[in-house]
Design a protein around this motif. Structure first.
Motif, PDB file in Angstrom:
ATOM      1  N   ASP A 173      36.898  68.751  11.112  1.00  0.00           N
ATOM      2  CA  ASP A 173      36.371  67.533  10.500  1.00  0.00           C
ATOM      3  C   ASP A 173      37.216  66.337  10.925  1.00  0.00           C
ATOM      4  N   SER A 175      36.455  63.284  10.397  1.00  0.00           N
ATOM      5  CA  SER A 175      36.311  62.168   9.466  1.00  0.00           C
ATOM      6  C   SER A 175      37.563  61.978   8.616  1.00  0.00           C
ATOM      7  N   TYR A 200      32.679  67.931  13.054  1.00  0.00           N
ATOM      8  CA  TYR A 200      32.032  67.125  12.020  1.00  0.00           C
ATOM      9  C   TYR A 200      32.551  65.701  12.100  1.00  0.00           C
ATOM     10  N   SER A 202      31.131  61.488  10.671  1.00  0.00           N
ATOM     11  CA  SER A 202      30.078  60.720  10.005  1.00  0.00           C
ATOM     12  C   SER A 202      29.302  59.903  11.039  1.00  0.00           C
ATOM     13  N   ARG A 237      28.132  67.379  15.038  1.00  0.00           N
ATOM     14  CA  ARG A 237      27.636  67.734  13.722  1.00  0.00           C
ATOM     15  C   ARG A 237      27.952  66.553  12.814  1.00  0.00           C
ATOM     16  N   ASP A 239      26.824  63.847   9.190  1.00  0.00           N
ATOM     17  CA  ASP A 239      26.272  63.880   7.839  1.00  0.00           C
ATOM     18  C   ASP A 239      24.773  63.594   7.848  1.00  0.00           C
ATOM     19  N   ASP A 263      22.569  67.929  11.732  1.00  0.00           N
ATOM     20  CA  ASP A 263      23.048  67.507  10.419  1.00  0.00           C
ATOM     21  C   ASP A 263      22.594  68.501   9.360  1.00  0.00           C
ATOM     22  N   TRP A 604      32.557  76.914  12.477  1.00  0.00           N
ATOM     23  CA  TRP A 604      32.164  75.885  13.431  1.00  0.00           C
ATOM     24  C   TRP A 604      31.236  76.417  14.510  1.00  0.00           C
TER      25      TRP A 604
END
Length: 654
Positions: A173, A175, A200, A202, A237, A239, A263, A604
């Protein structure tokens, strides 16, 4: 740690052993082997052990993808003064920041580190400082363990240090990085970067990253120039897949040929955070796109692309005539008109994937023979309006090698009769289809001769007779992966039949089968492969999660020397703790899953994961070695650390 075991008895006293071969010949053989095979060979005699020690000092590729070594066992395998090491692949489950000096080398050009949960962001910094010549980088699960942190400054050091990077895969992630500095840092990325894959992020961060417009906290008189100008492949990937993000990607990534966006919203998105016909129309603005994947997963909530219909697909199809691969998931408003337009517009299409095609029917494929398509990969999952008629049309594509029809619940035995005509089919996935033992018998004299992977998970009408239906006296030597999970009528009798076929299966999944018990484990453990040479079957993965008949007795057969190659085991979580501890001590490098998670993957991994280890081609030399006993003599001159490494291989192969 020294070994005190005596040599195994010589079964052929008139034939010289490996230790009589010239050391130069043994060394030449070792250069053709992977690391586990080198260690297997090193355990046979002193000459091989000596050769292995020297080979490790000049090894160019070091790959241990399905074993998680500790620092202590890794150290003798990665001598610090090996200037030839170019590629390194490790499972880092047991490693942390303290092992970085051992792992990272200036000579590395390819680096794959999985399961880096115990590392901090210092990992990124050190890669940027130590691996200046890196071309390929894969990192997963970085700093996911509680208490571990990663900062945008660590990413900055990575990107500024690895100036030759061509492929970057960050399977975690991102983000967590501070948003206001994130876009600025990416301006430091290598101009040679052609492929970017992020676990991941956003959609807002993606837009700010790629847009050359003024970003947050930037003076208006100093806008950023377009970054990643040579990027050809982008996999994200996010949101939400939105019009704004898709438009930004299509406009500013002028060299893009491969776009994969996925998503999994927790709720239905609002208009501003969704994909519409307008966004779809922006795709492939520069006309270079060859591979497109847009998937909305229902993993968290039943959400769909409700603002895209046939018109959006028609507008996109005008720019997609050169498309070779298309994947669409969650487009609940698209009908046969839209899908048919794609098939007739994309004459070069060879891979088609549609997930949750709620309005997709047989009519899309009615006149597929009138097109110039030569499909090799087709995946149509959760398309419940499809029937046997569509399969009869689809099989006109004789080059099909992958066919995924999972959860197409109206497919019955007649579909298998048509599928049997595909001479090149390697992978067939039929989870949840309404097929019977009779239907599987249609495959026995045709497609079963080429199949490598077969899944019939959740086909509840199947019984033990499905094995005799499938194999019918023929032993398919190609089959490696078999999924028989969630079959309420499958019992030990069926597994006994499977064991008698002597098929060298690598992955066997039988989770949620209430009639499977200890007898199945015993049968598989006693399986003989390759003319009774290899005992304990060829299984690397065995999933028995929530099988109703498994008791403490089965664990006796899960220890050494049975299942010599097994790396993954799925079992029910409420088994006796002492039993699990005993198994862990017996097989310290076995991945044991007790909570129902799917084996051989991590969080993942994609729907069609490219990082899963391929067991289709197994080194015959390694097979022979794994079947033997440890015949190494005591050698007081051997280094203790090298012996520890060989002992690790004994744990893996006995």
């Amino acid at each position: 740690m020294s070994t005190s075991s005596s040599p195994a008895p010589d079964l052929n006293p008139g034939i010289p052993g490996l230790d009589h071969l010239p050391a130069a010949l043994i060394a030449t053989i070792m250069t053709k082997l992977d690391v586990p095979s080198i260690l297997s060979l090193a355990s046979t005699c002193k000459t091989c052990r000596s050769c292995a020690r020297h080979i490790l000092f000049s090894l160019s590729n070091f790959l241990l993808p399905d074993i998680a070594p500790s620092v202590h066992l890794l150290r003798p395998l990665l001598p610090p003064n090996n200037p030839y090491l170019r590629s390194l692949s490790l499972d880092c489950t047991r490693l942390n920041d303290s092992s970085l000096d051992l792992i990272l080398r200036p000579s590395l050009q390819e680096l794959r580190l999985r399961n880096c949960a115990d590392f901090t962001g210092y990992l990124l910094s050190q890669i940027g400082r130590s691996c200046k010549d890196l071309r390929f980088l894969y990192l997963s699960s970085v700093a996911e363990k509680r208490g571990r942190t990663v900062d945008v400054l660590h990413l900055e050091e990575l990107l500024s240090g690895c100036t030759h990077l061509e492929t970057l895969i960050l399977m975690f992630d991102v983000s967590v990085f501070m948003r206001h500095n994130f876009a600025r840092v990416w301006a430091l990325a290598s101009s040679k970067l052609t492929s970017l894959d992020i676990g991941y992020i956003s959609s807002v961060m993606v837009t700010e990253l790629l847009s050359p417009a003024v970003g947050p906290h930037q003076p208006s008189n100093n806008p950023r120039s377009s970054i990643l100008p040579n990027l050809q492949k982008l996999c994200l990937r996010v949101d939400y897949i939105t019009d704004t993000m898709v438009s930004t990607i299509s406009k500013y990534l002028i060299s893009l040929t491969h776009l994969d966006l996925r998503d999994s919203p927790i709720m239905e998105p609002r208009m501003a955070f969704d994909l519409t016909n307008n966004g779809l129309q922006q795709i492939n603005a520069h006309g270079k796109l060859k591979h497109l994947c847009l998937i909305r997963s229902q993993e968290i909530a039943p959400t769909y692309f409700k603002r895209v219909n046939d018109l959006g697909i028609l507008l996109m199809a005008d720019k997609c005539s050169a498309m070779e691969s298309i994947g669409l998931g969650g487009f609940c408003q698209v009908t046969d008109t839209g899908y048919k337009t794609l098939l007739h517009s994309c004459s070069k299409l060879y891979k088609l994937r549609v997930f949750h095609g709620t309005h997709l029917t047989d009519l899309v494929f009615h006149d597929i023979t009138a097109t110039s398509l030569s499909l090799t990969h087709v995946s149509l999952r959760w398309c419940n309006l499809l029937t046997n008629l569509f399969v009869a049309r689809l099989v006109s594509n004789r080059d099909l090698c992958t066919l995924d029809l999972r959860n197409c619940r109206n497919l019955r035995d007649e579909a298998l009769q048509a599928i049997n005509a595909l001479p090149k089919l390697k992978s067939l996935l039929l989870d949840g289809c309404d097929i019977t033992d009779l239907g599987l018998s249609y495959l026995s004299k045709g497609v079963m001769n080429s199949l490598v992977s077969l899944s019939v998970r959740g086909c509840k009408r199947l019984t033990d007779r499905c094995f005799s239906s499938l194999f019918n006296g023929n032993s398919n030597r190609e089959l490696r992966e078999l999924d028989l999970s969630n079959l309420p009528n499958l019992s030990d009798a069926g597994v006994l039949y499977l064991a008698k076929t002597h098929i060298p299966i690598s992955e066997l999944r039988m989770r949620q089968c209430p009639l499977i018990g200890d007898t199945s484990v015993m049968a598989l453990a006693s399986m003989q492969i390759n003319g009774n040479v290899w005992r304990g079957s060829s299984l690397r993965l065995l999933d028995l999660y929530n099988c109703g008949g498994i008791t403490q007795l089965a664990f006796r057969w899960l220890k050494k020397p049975y299942f010599p190659r097994m790396r993954w085991l799925g079992i029910t979580g409420f088994v006796n703790r002492d039993t699990m501890d005993t198994l862990a001590r017996s097989r310290p490098y076995l991945h044991v899953a007790t909570r129902g998670e799917e084996l051989g993957t991590d969080q993942w991994d994609d729907l069609d994961n490219i990082y899963t280890q391929d067991y289709e081609d197994v080194d015959e030399f390694e097979e022979w070695l794994l079947g033997g006993e440890n015949t190494s003599d005591d050698d007081d001159d051997d280094e203790d650390e090298m012996e520890d490494a060989v002992d690790m291989e004994d744990d893996l192969s006995e």
